[in-house]
Design an enzyme around this catalytic site. Structure first.
Site, short mmCIF file in Angstrom:
data_model
loop_
_atom_site.label_atom_id
_atom_site.label_comp_id
_atom_site.label_asym_id
_atom_site.label_seq_id
_atom_site.Cartn_x
_atom_site.Cartn_y
_atom_site.Cartn_z
N CYS A 57 38.78 42.90 16.59
CA CYS A 57 38.15 44.06 17.15
C CYS A 57 38.10 45.09 15.44
O CYS A 57 39.56 45.23 15.60
CB CYS A 57 37.67 44.97 18.02
SG CYS A 57 37.44 43.80 19.42
N HIS A 73 54.78 20.26 -1.08
CA HIS A 73 53.36 20.81 0.22
C HIS A 73 53.66 20.94 1.12
O HIS A 73 55.10 21.06 1.58
CB HIS A 73 52.72 19.26 0.46
CG HIS A 73 51.69 18.91 0.67
ND1 HIS A 73 51.01 19.25 2.06
CD2 HIS A 73 49.93 19.19 0.05
CE1 HIS A 73 49.49 19.68 2.28
NE2 HIS A 73 48.77 19.20 1.03
N ILE A 109 39.97 15.18 -3.12
CA ILE A 109 41.47 14.94 -3.67
C ILE A 109 42.64 14.63 -3.18
O ILE A 109 43.48 13.79 -4.19
CB ILE A 109 41.81 16.83 -4.14
CG1 ILE A 109 42.81 16.59 -4.97
CG2 ILE A 109 42.34 17.49 -3.10
CD1 ILE A 109 42.67 16.17 -6.55
N SER A 130 39.31 20.79 0.37
CA SER A 130 38.72 21.38 1.90
C SER A 130 37.96 22.98 1.57
O SER A 130 37.73 22.86 1.54
CB SER A 130 40.16 20.93 2.46
OG SER A 130 41.31 21.79 1.64
N CYS A 181 42.94 11.80 8.63
CA CYS A 181 44.29 12.22 8.58
C CYS A 181 44.98 11.86 10.15
O CYS A 181 44.07 12.47 10.79
CB CYS A 181 44.32 13.62 8.28
SG CYS A 181 46.09 14.45 8.41
N PHE A 233 39.20 21.69 7.43
CA PHE A 233 38.45 21.11 7.31
C PHE A 233 38.54 19.62 7.85
O PHE A 233 37.41 18.92 8.40
CB PHE A 233 37.62 20.69 6.05
CG PHE A 233 36.13 21.49 5.91
CD1 PHE A 233 35.69 21.29 7.12
CD2 PHE A 233 35.76 21.68 4.86
CE1 PHE A 233 34.41 21.48 6.67
CE2 PHE A 233 34.57 21.93 4.50
CZ PHE A 233 33.50 21.61 6.01
#
Length: 708
Positions: free
Chosen positions: A114, A260, A370, A391, A464, A491
């Site tokens: 909120c 990564h 990708i 994504s 995945c 995603f």
């Protein structure tokens, strides 16, 4: 007080004379019952305070209309009012809502999501009725609270859970601001969480074991809750001697590192600390890794160490060559192949069959994730004109493609969950208004979105292995225990988790997208809390690989430090929840295709220990872990071993070197050259928001990787 509230107050006296749809005895106080259960808090991170003097429940005789009918009537009441009068009516409701005491207006009772501060309390009385109390520092938000309390105070728990948000939709336009209108929805979610807890207590069901989490305080200190979180927290304060050893090596040999987000927490902790002394270290998603490598080469780095799976080092090698940095050497961090379940799915014969069907439907465009190999990108581009996506840009890419090429067929792969989620998202768009759709993409409306749905195809057999775990087991627990928390999801998660996250997103409490989208979402909400500078506890469910925690903690600490009054400011905490099972191992079948480690068999089942995850912690009892075993093949030992042996004059590091793909495609072109073209198409789209003319020509004329 904000401008809309001031305007509403100006004519409040006149509006206050209008009748409100409130039960006649709703706000009659009653003494605090002795020996009652403690009031349940809307948030689960703190112990509940003592019960406040809540209103008594309405008797059965007073229940003239069902709860849903009462809420529907409130909704109809706002719908019937002229737009200018809706905020005033909210103020009229706010005026009759009793204030909470200062003791109850605390962070433990805050409703997250909120704009204003909103507090919610509730419990179930001895007769089985829910008693609610709420308050806010904003009069408009108090009005929302008053509407909900007027209808649900005294309801049975099942009635609270039966509320349909459609009945309250007119409340969403009452205050004019989407962010403020989310208040009623978030308060309702808090009420329903309390109702579920009441039902569980009534049935004698013990509260489930909480997910592990890390809590980052304003002073930067980290508190781990649960064994899995403790395993992650160990590496947030890395060994200084190891940091110094790595930094000295990188400086002496002029080595850049790209890693990564899903990297092992030990390695990430050291890299994050080393970056303060050596700038050529970058942790990101897979696309930005290649861009960062080019920047490091431009800055003079002679070597690039890639900490990721093999297709990432391939991409870095190829992009460096495209940028003219052929002399910069690229190294992997394992002497063995580092695979990826998605990349493997795209290289299968089944995926080739999927694209052969696509090649027979003209015009067709292949949108490939990708996270696939260059060889796959090259092979598929010669079958069907191809553009890569991430994504975060996949939906924009597909919408633009449909807008730019008449009667186009789009074939997406290889992630099946993401494909299904894209289809789900477009179906949601098809029932939106033309104005709402135009805000997403100016060239589309309900008619165009409806027409493209049957022309969207996605591969059905790739996922995945990490995001596969965010299925029914995890979703059920999030609904029960964390429905009022901020929900983040990649995603790539299964549809059930995607739908839950989209619902949270619609009320300002969630994000669905890439790893960077998730990180930005957490940072933005922390910034808002720091700007408010009031005591707060922000709880985020991390719906992606747990390796992101290192970057999240670093970003949160940086934000805390960036505020000058950090030490003297309000008490603000950020809690990152890992939605993983407390079980230490995953149960698998003998023919499980996701079997990566050694197994131990007993009379009941086969149990697979996933290497790289401390004691197998963080695994779902239905298979899959929050830590990627492939990514964990990049160890600190391998990194130091490779870097300390550079330059490789004796060619002893050949197995670690990311070699150039000198093979040729079926059309006689270099794999690296053709494989880079879909990436370059995506870069053009990112810069111009349009598909390149070359790709459009290839799609219309159906000549795959051939140029115009």
């Amino acid at each position: 007080m904000d401008t809309s509230t001031l305007a509403a107050v100006a004519s409040f006296v006149t509006l206050a004379k209008m009748p409100l749809l409130l039960p006649p005895n709703l706000f009659r106080r009653h003494p605090r019952p002795r020996g009652s259960l403690a009031v349940c808090c809307a948030n689960s991170h703190a112990s509940p305070p003592p019960p406040p003097p809540l209103r008594r429940a309405a008797s059965d005789e007073e229940e003239v209309a069902p709860r849903r009918l009462r809420l529907r009537r409130i909704g109809e009441e706002f719908r019937a009012l002229p737009e200018a009068d809706r905020a005033r009516r909210l103020l009229a409701y706010a005026a009759v809502l009793p204030r909470l005491t200062e003791a109850d207006r605390v962070a433990a009772n805050r409703v997250m999501g909120c704009v204003a501060q909103v507090w919610l309390l509730g419990r179930c009385d001895g007769a089985g009725h829910m008693l609610f109390a709420a308050d806010s520092d904003s009069e408009l938000s108090r009005g929302y609270c008053s509407c909900l309390v007027s209808a649900l105070d005294g309801a049975r728990p099942e009635e609270v859970l039966d509320v349909d948000t459609v009945d309250l939709a007119p409340l969403g336009v009452a205050a004019g601001s989407r962010s403020r209108a989310n208040t009623w929805h978030n308060v309702l979610v808090g009420m329903q969480k309390l109702a579920r807890a009441a039902i569980a207590a009534r049935e004698g069901r013990p509260r489930g074991e909480q997910f592990p989490s890390l809590v980052i305080g304003r002073d930067g200190a980290v508190r781990a809750q649960g064994s899995y979180a403790e395993a992650q927290a160990i590496f947030l304060s890395p060994d200084q001697s190891k940091i110094a050893e790595l930094v000295n090596t990188l400086m002496e040999r002029n080595i850049g590192i790209v890693a990564h987000f899903y990297m092992d927490p030990e390695v990430q902790g050291i890299l994050t600390a080393a970056k303060r002394q050596w700038p050529h270290i970058h942790i990101s998603d897979s696309l930005v890794m290649s861009d960062s490598a080019v920047q490091m080469a431009e800055a003079g780095c002679k070597y690039i160490a890639v900490l990721g799976v093999d297709f990432m080092s391939e991409n870095v090698r190829a992009i460096l060559d495209q940028a003219g940095f052929n002399e910069v050497e690229v190294y992997r961090m394992s002497s063995e192949q580092i695979g990826c379940s998605l990349a493997d799915a795209a290289s299968s014969s089944a995926y080739t069959h999927f694209l052969k069907a696509a090649s027979k439907s003209s015009p067709s465009l292949h949108v490939i994730y990708i996270n696939t190999s260059l060889e796959t990108k090259a092979r598929t581009h010669e079958l069907v004109p191809t553009i890569t996506c991430t994504s975060s840009n996949v939906v924009a890419t597909i919408l633009q493609a449909f807008a730019q090429i008449p009667d186009l067929n789009v074939w997406y792969g290889p992630d099946s969950y993401m494909g299904a989620n894209i289809a789900d998202l477009l179906k949601r768009m098809a029932i939106m208004s033309d104005e709402e759709i135009a805000e997403i993409h100016s060239d589309h409306n309900r008619e165009t979105i409806t027409s493209l749905l049957p022309r969207l195809h996605y591969y059905q057999n790739g996922n995945c292995i990490v995001h596969d775990m965010f299925g029914h087991e995890v979703v059920k627990k999030i609904k029960e225990e964390y429905c009022d928390a901020f929900l983040t999801a990649h995603f790539e998660v299964p549809g059930e988790m995607f739908s839950l996250s989209m619902e949270a997103k619609n009320r300002g409490m969630g994000v669905v997208g890439s790893t960077q989208n998730i990180l930005d979402f957490i940072k933005n909400h922390l910034k808002q809390a720091l700007d408010r500078n009031v005591d707060d506890h922000l709880q985020f469910v991390l719906g992606t690989e747990s390796g992101m925690i290192t970057s999240i903690v670093a970003a949160v600490r940086k934000l805390f430090n960036s505020y000058e009054s950090s030490k003297e400011g309000a008490s603000i905490e950020v809690e990152i929840v890992f939605p993983v099972s407390p079980d230490a191992v995953s149960k698998t079948s003998v023919d499980d295709s996701h079997d990566f480690g050694s197994s131990v068999t007993n009379d009941l089942e086969q149990i697979t220990i996933v290497p790289g995850v401390v004691s197998g912690e963080g695994c779902s009892i239905h298979g899959g872990c929050a830590s990627c075993p492939y990514m964990k093949m990049n160890s600190l030992g391998s990194l130091l071993n490779v870097c300390q042996q550079l330059p490789d004059e004796d060619n002893i590091l050949s197995v670690y070197q990311a070699s150039r793909l000198n093979a040729k495609t079926s059309h006689g072109k270099l794999v690296a050259e053709v494989g880079c073209e879909p990436i370059l198409h995506m870069r053009h789209f990112q810069e111009t928001k349009r598909l390149p003319d070359k790709l459009v020509y290839q799609v219309i004329h159906g000549n795959g990787g051939e140029s115009s």
